[in-house]
Design a protein around this motif. Sequence first.
Motif, mmCIF file in Angstrom:
data_model
loop_
_atom_site.group_PDB
_atom_site.id
_atom_site.type_symbol
_atom_site.label_atom_id
_atom_site.label_comp_id
_atom_site.label_asym_id
_atom_site.label_seq_id
_atom_site.Cartn_x
_atom_site.Cartn_y
_atom_site.Cartn_z
ATOM 1 N N ASP A 112 52.219 -2.589 62.246
ATOM 2 C CA ASP A 112 52.177 -0.655 62.699
ATOM 3 C C ASP A 112 51.602 -0.406 61.538
ATOM 4 O O ASP A 112 51.579 0.694 61.476
ATOM 5 N N GLN A 113 51.768 -1.074 60.186
ATOM 6 C CA GLN A 113 51.529 -0.201 59.238
ATOM 7 C C GLN A 113 50.205 -0.129 58.621
ATOM 8 O O GLN A 113 49.860 0.971 58.510
ATOM 9 N N LYS A 114 49.413 -0.922 58.685
ATOM 10 C CA LYS A 114 48.298 -0.863 59.316
ATOM 11 C C LYS A 114 47.721 0.341 59.829
ATOM 12 O O LYS A 114 47.173 1.505 59.622
ATOM 13 N N TYR A 115 47.517 0.157 61.541
ATOM 14 C CA TYR A 115 47.750 1.088 62.532
ATOM 15 C C TYR A 115 48.592 2.498 62.668
ATOM 16 O O TYR A 115 48.110 3.352 63.690
ATOM 17 N N GLY A 116 49.494 1.855 62.785
ATOM 18 C CA GLY A 116 50.644 2.843 63.398
ATOM 19 C C GLY A 116 50.622 2.776 65.069
ATOM 20 O O GLY A 116 51.133 3.235 65.199
ATOM 21 N N PHE A 117 50.187 1.779 65.096
ATOM 22 C CA PHE A 117 49.906 1.338 66.423
ATOM 23 C C PHE A 117 49.914 -0.606 66.917
ATOM 24 O O PHE A 117 49.160 -0.505 66.131
ATOM 25 N N ARG A 118 49.945 -0.833 68.051
ATOM 26 C CA ARG A 118 49.700 -2.439 67.829
ATOM 27 C C ARG A 118 50.048 -2.348 69.645
ATOM 28 O O ARG A 118 51.371 -1.708 70.597
ATOM 29 N N ASP A 119 48.929 -3.824 69.891
ATOM 30 C CA ASP A 119 49.389 -4.023 71.127
ATOM 31 C C ASP A 119 50.313 -5.371 70.882
ATOM 32 O O ASP A 119 49.936 -6.504 70.936
ATOM 33 N N TYR A 120 51.314 -4.994 71.566
ATOM 34 C CA TYR A 120 52.388 -6.105 71.738
ATOM 35 C C TYR A 120 52.335 -7.431 72.652
ATOM 36 O O TYR A 120 53.248 -8.070 71.872
ATOM 37 N N ARG A 121 51.556 -6.964 74.006
ATOM 38 C CA ARG A 121 51.393 -8.223 74.708
ATOM 39 C C ARG A 121 50.661 -9.483 73.431
ATOM 40 O O ARG A 121 49.699 -9.930 74.061
ATOM 41 N N GLY A 122 51.597 -10.280 73.689
ATOM 42 C CA GLY A 122 51.234 -11.547 73.134
ATOM 43 C C GLY A 122 50.486 -11.555 71.937
ATOM 44 O O GLY A 122 49.760 -12.110 71.544
ATOM 45 N N GLY A 123 50.324 -10.139 71.276
ATOM 46 C CA GLY A 123 49.938 -10.359 69.640
ATOM 47 C C GLY A 123 48.494 -9.833 70.134
ATOM 48 O O GLY A 123 48.094 -9.417 68.546
ATOM 49 N N GLY A 124 48.191 -9.529 70.923
ATOM 50 C CA GLY A 124 46.853 -8.884 70.466
ATOM 51 C C GLY A 124 45.819 -9.825 70.435
ATOM 52 O O GLY A 124 45.401 -10.921 70.786
ATOM 53 N N ARG A 125 45.462 -8.624 69.482
ATOM 54 C CA ARG A 125 44.292 -9.492 68.303
ATOM 55 C C ARG A 125 44.177 -10.575 67.695
ATOM 56 O O ARG A 125 43.565 -11.799 66.695
ATOM 57 N N SER A 126 45.521 -10.333 67.119
ATOM 58 C CA SER A 126 46.802 -11.630 66.072
ATOM 59 C C SER A 126 46.696 -13.202 67.227
ATOM 60 O O SER A 126 47.797 -13.604 66.420
ATOM 61 N N SER A 127 46.471 -13.223 68.667
ATOM 62 C CA SER A 127 47.005 -13.802 69.350
ATOM 63 C C SER A 127 46.520 -15.137 68.777
ATOM 64 O O SER A 127 44.796 -15.215 68.568
ATOM 65 N N GLY A 128 46.656 -16.685 68.926
ATOM 66 C CA GLY A 128 46.075 -17.625 69.004
ATOM 67 C C GLY A 128 44.850 -17.965 70.262
ATOM 68 O O GLY A 128 43.941 -18.472 70.010
ATOM 69 N N ARG A 129 44.941 -16.567 71.660
ATOM 70 C CA ARG A 129 43.873 -16.410 72.271
ATOM 71 C C ARG A 129 42.184 -15.900 71.984
ATOM 72 O O ARG A 129 41.520 -16.543 72.331
ATOM 73 N N GLU A 130 42.721 -15.517 70.248
ATOM 74 C CA GLU A 130 41.952 -15.223 69.536
ATOM 75 C C GLU A 130 39.957 -15.925 69.520
ATOM 76 O O GLU A 130 39.113 -15.631 69.121
ATOM 77 N N THR A 131 41.054 -16.564 69.550
ATOM 78 C CA THR A 131 40.387 -18.293 69.311
ATOM 79 C C THR A 131 39.117 -18.534 69.592
ATOM 80 O O THR A 131 38.579 -19.300 69.541
ATOM 81 N N ILE A 132 39.284 -18.383 71.121
ATOM 82 C CA ILE A 132 38.356 -18.500 72.620
ATOM 83 C C ILE A 132 36.949 -18.897 71.744
ATOM 84 O O ILE A 132 35.991 -19.872 72.234
ATOM 85 N N GLY A 133 37.308 -17.103 71.080
ATOM 86 C CA GLY A 133 35.476 -16.881 70.776
ATOM 87 C C GLY A 133 34.556 -17.664 69.404
ATOM 88 O O GLY A 133 33.251 -18.398 69.381
#
Length: 366
Positions: A112-133
């Motif tokens: 929120d502090q960096k972008y003023g907006f966030r994808d709150y569903r499961g953490g978005g890009r900060s989710s552990g699911r990002e590690t699939i790539g």
Amino acid sequence: MAGSTLGTLFKITTWGESHGKGVGVVIDGCPAGLSLCEADIQKFLDRRKPGQSRYATPRKEDDAVEILSGVFEGKTTGTPISLVVFNRNQQSKDYSEIASYYRPGHADYTFDQKYGFRDYRGGGRSSGRETIGRVAAGAVAVKILNELDITFITYTKSIGPIAVSSGHFDFSEVTKNPLYMPDAEAAENAENYLDACMTELNSSGGIVECIIKGMPAGIGDPVFEKLNANLAKAVMSIGAVKGFEIGDGFDVAKATGKNNNDAFVLGEDGRIAKATNHAGGILGGMSDGSDIILRAAIKPTPSIAATQRTVNQSGEEISVNIKGRHDPIIVPRAVVVVESMAAITIVDSLFSNMSARMDALKDFYS
């Protein structure tokens, strides 16, 4: 958002969100002629996918990978390889409540502090699911390295206070327990410890150890592109990692020169070797030909059902109980992620090293 790309000559870019349509990676710089199919990548993704034991999130995903480009008739073409895993089992409603407050231990506040907006569903890009790539790209990197007889031994070294014993070390045990520990007794004790944590609505951290065998000497650079520095950056970029070590790591602070230096000796084949490996296979930022040994400290899962204090977006202090499907421990599923990031870094360093000497350049083009 910048910062989703890693590497110089072997370069990866991950994309996607936890509850978006899918996640994936684009790999640029893979040589042509490498045998590659979806099954090669799937066996790596299966090591990190959810729902495999009671110590992993119950989110049910096949994590089935599709190759979209860069492979023709079972061989890489030298062009960018695009890999995708579609999300099939999102339950975004589980996360609607957290849109209004900041979860302790998560990236909600900083996003929120960096972008003023966030994808709150499961953490978005900060989710552990990002590690699939990362893992999909790691599968390709490991396949390249295996062609050069460079191999990996990666496992859970400890969970909470329970550590693997060198006297009971048996790597074949890793696939026989849900915690990926090469010590049956330690695995049983760790399961009991985790069961107690779960009863208390709590979570645990641990350590992943990765041993890289078959590395030639002289890979890496002596100043800003040190191999150990690049390994540290790659592994520390994994969201749950809070500490990194090479060789004896932080124990060197308690050592002396006499017992920390690795004596050089002549091996049985007449080549230069080391009597010990306190350095962990890297000297002066370059591989020394012995095993590279690295460790990553993984934090406890921040999403716990126990009551926690936080602040909402209105500036009010509140108490919360995190809902959703979460791992009581991240470590077992992080084992393959650590291996993948190490492999990606090693491949990139090997490719960069090919231009280090004129004689090697002449041999290549003669």
